[in-house]
Design a protein around this motif. Structure first.
Motif, mmCIF file in Angstrom:
data_model
loop_
_atom_site.group_PDB
_atom_site.id
_atom_site.type_symbol
_atom_site.label_atom_id
_atom_site.label_comp_id
_atom_site.label_asym_id
_atom_site.label_seq_id
_atom_site.Cartn_x
_atom_site.Cartn_y
_atom_site.Cartn_z
ATOM 1 N N GLU A 1 0.805 -1.211 0.000
ATOM 2 C CA GLU A 1 0.000 0.000 0.000
ATOM 3 C C GLU A 1 0.841 1.265 0.000
ATOM 4 O O GLU A 1 0.465 2.244 -0.621
ATOM 5 C CB GLU A 1 -0.993 -0.017 1.162
ATOM 6 N N SER A 2 1.993 1.259 0.629
ATOM 7 C CA SER A 2 2.813 2.472 0.667
ATOM 8 C C SER A 2 3.395 2.811 -0.701
ATOM 9 O O SER A 2 3.663 3.975 -0.993
ATOM 10 C CB SER A 2 3.929 2.333 1.700
ATOM 11 N N GLY A 3 3.579 1.823 -1.538
ATOM 12 C CA GLY A 3 4.141 2.076 -2.862
ATOM 13 C C GLY A 3 3.126 2.462 -3.916
ATOM 14 O O GLY A 3 3.507 2.983 -4.969
ATOM 15 N N MET A 4 1.850 2.237 -3.652
ATOM 16 C CA MET A 4 0.847 2.499 -4.678
ATOM 17 C C MET A 4 0.694 3.986 -4.982
ATOM 18 O O MET A 4 0.555 4.368 -6.129
ATOM 19 C CB MET A 4 -0.494 1.882 -4.274
ATOM 20 N N ARG A 5 0.737 4.802 -3.956
ATOM 21 C CA ARG A 5 0.654 6.259 -4.190
ATOM 22 C C ARG A 5 1.835 6.727 -5.028
ATOM 23 O O ARG A 5 1.682 7.532 -5.945
ATOM 24 C CB ARG A 5 0.656 7.015 -2.868
ATOM 25 N N THR A 6 3.008 6.224 -4.709
ATOM 26 C CA THR A 6 4.219 6.581 -5.441
ATOM 27 C C THR A 6 4.119 6.119 -6.891
ATOM 28 O O THR A 6 4.479 6.854 -7.814
ATOM 29 C CB THR A 6 5.450 5.965 -4.760
ATOM 30 N N LEU A 7 3.621 4.914 -7.089
ATOM 31 C CA LEU A 7 3.459 4.374 -8.432
ATOM 32 C C LEU A 7 2.483 5.226 -9.252
ATOM 33 O O LEU A 7 2.760 5.573 -10.397
ATOM 34 C CB LEU A 7 2.973 2.925 -8.351
ATOM 35 N N ALA A 8 1.350 5.588 -8.644
ATOM 36 C CA ALA A 8 0.363 6.423 -9.335
ATOM 37 C C ALA A 8 0.957 7.786 -9.687
ATOM 38 O O ALA A 8 0.809 8.270 -10.811
ATOM 39 C CB ALA A 8 -0.893 6.587 -8.482
ATOM 40 N N ALA A 9 1.653 8.399 -8.731
ATOM 41 C CA ALA A 9 2.244 9.724 -8.974
ATOM 42 C C ALA A 9 3.299 9.664 -10.074
ATOM 43 O O ALA A 9 3.376 10.568 -10.917
ATOM 44 C CB ALA A 9 2.850 10.268 -7.681
ATOM 45 N N GLY A 10 4.105 8.609 -10.085
ATOM 46 C CA GLY A 10 5.108 8.458 -11.135
ATOM 47 C C GLY A 10 4.482 8.296 -12.504
ATOM 48 O O GLY A 10 4.964 8.869 -13.496
ATOM 49 N N PHE A 11 3.410 7.533 -12.573
ATOM 50 C CA PHE A 11 2.699 7.341 -13.832
ATOM 51 C C PHE A 11 2.128 8.669 -14.330
ATOM 52 O O PHE A 11 2.302 9.031 -15.493
ATOM 53 C CB PHE A 11 1.586 6.309 -13.655
ATOM 54 N N VAL A 12 1.478 9.408 -13.441
ATOM 55 C CA VAL A 12 0.900 10.701 -13.822
ATOM 56 C C VAL A 12 1.993 11.653 -14.288
ATOM 57 O O VAL A 12 1.828 12.342 -15.299
ATOM 58 C CB VAL A 12 0.081 11.301 -12.660
ATOM 59 N N ALA A 13 3.104 11.689 -13.592
ATOM 60 C CA ALA A 13 4.210 12.570 -13.985
ATOM 61 C C ALA A 13 4.756 12.176 -15.354
ATOM 62 O O ALA A 13 5.040 13.039 -16.186
ATOM 63 C CB ALA A 13 5.319 12.526 -12.938
ATOM 64 N N ARG A 14 4.895 10.874 -15.583
ATOM 65 C CA ARG A 14 5.459 10.408 -16.849
ATOM 66 C C ARG A 14 4.531 10.718 -18.022
ATOM 67 O O ARG A 14 4.975 11.255 -19.032
ATOM 68 C CB ARG A 14 5.743 8.909 -16.783
ATOM 69 N N VAL A 15 3.252 10.391 -17.901
ATOM 70 C CA VAL A 15 2.351 10.636 -19.029
ATOM 71 C C VAL A 15 1.949 12.105 -19.106
ATOM 72 O O VAL A 15 1.676 12.618 -20.179
ATOM 73 C CB VAL A 15 1.103 9.715 -19.013
ATOM 74 N N GLY A 16 1.955 12.786 -17.964
ATOM 75 C CA GLY A 16 1.635 14.208 -17.955
ATOM 76 C C GLY A 16 2.737 15.060 -18.536
ATOM 77 O O GLY A 16 2.500 16.149 -19.049
ATOM 78 N N ALA A 17 3.984 14.563 -18.486
ATOM 79 C CA ALA A 17 5.119 15.298 -19.041
ATOM 80 C C ALA A 17 4.947 15.504 -20.539
ATOM 81 O O ALA A 17 5.435 16.471 -21.100
ATOM 82 C CB ALA A 17 6.419 14.562 -18.750
ATOM 83 N N ARG A 18 4.252 14.596 -21.153
ATOM 84 C CA ARG A 18 3.977 14.730 -22.588
ATOM 85 C C ARG A 18 2.841 15.723 -22.826
ATOM 86 O O ARG A 18 2.608 16.133 -23.956
ATOM 87 C CB ARG A 18 3.607 13.373 -23.179
ATOM 88 N N GLY A 19 2.128 16.067 -21.745
ATOM 89 C CA GLY A 19 1.068 17.066 -21.833
ATOM 90 C C GLY A 19 -0.161 16.638 -22.599
ATOM 91 O O GLY A 19 -0.926 17.475 -23.049
ATOM 92 N N ARG A 20 -0.350 15.335 -22.736
ATOM 93 C CA ARG A 20 -1.430 14.887 -23.600
ATOM 94 C C ARG A 20 -2.598 14.257 -22.861
ATOM 95 O O ARG A 20 -3.676 14.151 -23.416
ATOM 96 C CB ARG A 20 -0.876 13.911 -24.625
ATOM 97 N N LEU A 21 -2.393 13.819 -21.625
ATOM 98 C CA LEU A 21 -3.450 13.117 -20.927
ATOM 99 C C LEU A 21 -3.859 13.860 -19.655
ATOM 100 O O LEU A 21 -3.023 14.123 -18.795
ATOM 101 C CB LEU A 21 -3.001 11.695 -20.568
#
Length: 146
Positions: A4-24
């Motif tokens: 459970e402690s890693g899930m927030r980190t995983l979600a935030a990393g995913f959002v940062a990665r796909v958000g960096a492209r500015g498309r989603l």
């Protein structure tokens, strides 16, 4: 990351990665779950099998769980042995009424079955046990997308 402690980190990393492209528009809103539906459908239609799509499905499941945490008052929990056997996952979310849900499994179901019956957006809207108001969150105005 399967606790459970890693899930927030995983979600935030995913959002940062796909958000960096500015498309989603992944902003942890309920409406953003439509984007998750679209992404899962794209993986399936693109010919990915479950093994190849595994990491992305886990990231999307973490994102869905984090939407439940931020919008429905859920908390991430490490599942006990019985729950792990039932859900096939090591982590889930507990709703304010005590019910435990499996957002990672819901994402996999969407991938495998497809169609509107497995919509993650609809899952949230019909979810039992969610808080009507989450402390520290503003309630959208009537008619606004949640």
């Amino acid at each position: 990351m399967d606790d459970e402690s890693g899930m927030r980190t995983l979600a935030a990393g995913f959002v940062a990665r796909v958000g960096a492209r500015g498309r989603l528009p992944l902003d942890y809103s309920v409406a953003s779950l439509r984007v998750v539906d679209f992404l899962v459908d794209g993986l399936r239609k693109g010919g990915a099998d479950r093994e190849r799509a595994h990491d992305t499905l886990v990231e999307l499941g973490a994102y869905v769980g984090e939407v439940l945490v931020r919008r429905a008052g859920a908390v991430w929990v490490d599942l006990d042995e019985r729950q792990r056997a039932w859900f096939g996952q090591p982590v889930g979310v507990r709703m304010p009424d005590g019910r435990v849900w499996n957002p990672l499994g819901k994402v996999v179901n969407r991938f495998e079955a497809g169609g509107t019956d497995e919509s993650l957006h609809t899952f949230y809207l019909t979810l039992h046990g969610r808080a009507r108001r989450v402390p520290g969150r503003t309630t959208p105005t009537r008619g606004a997308a949640a």
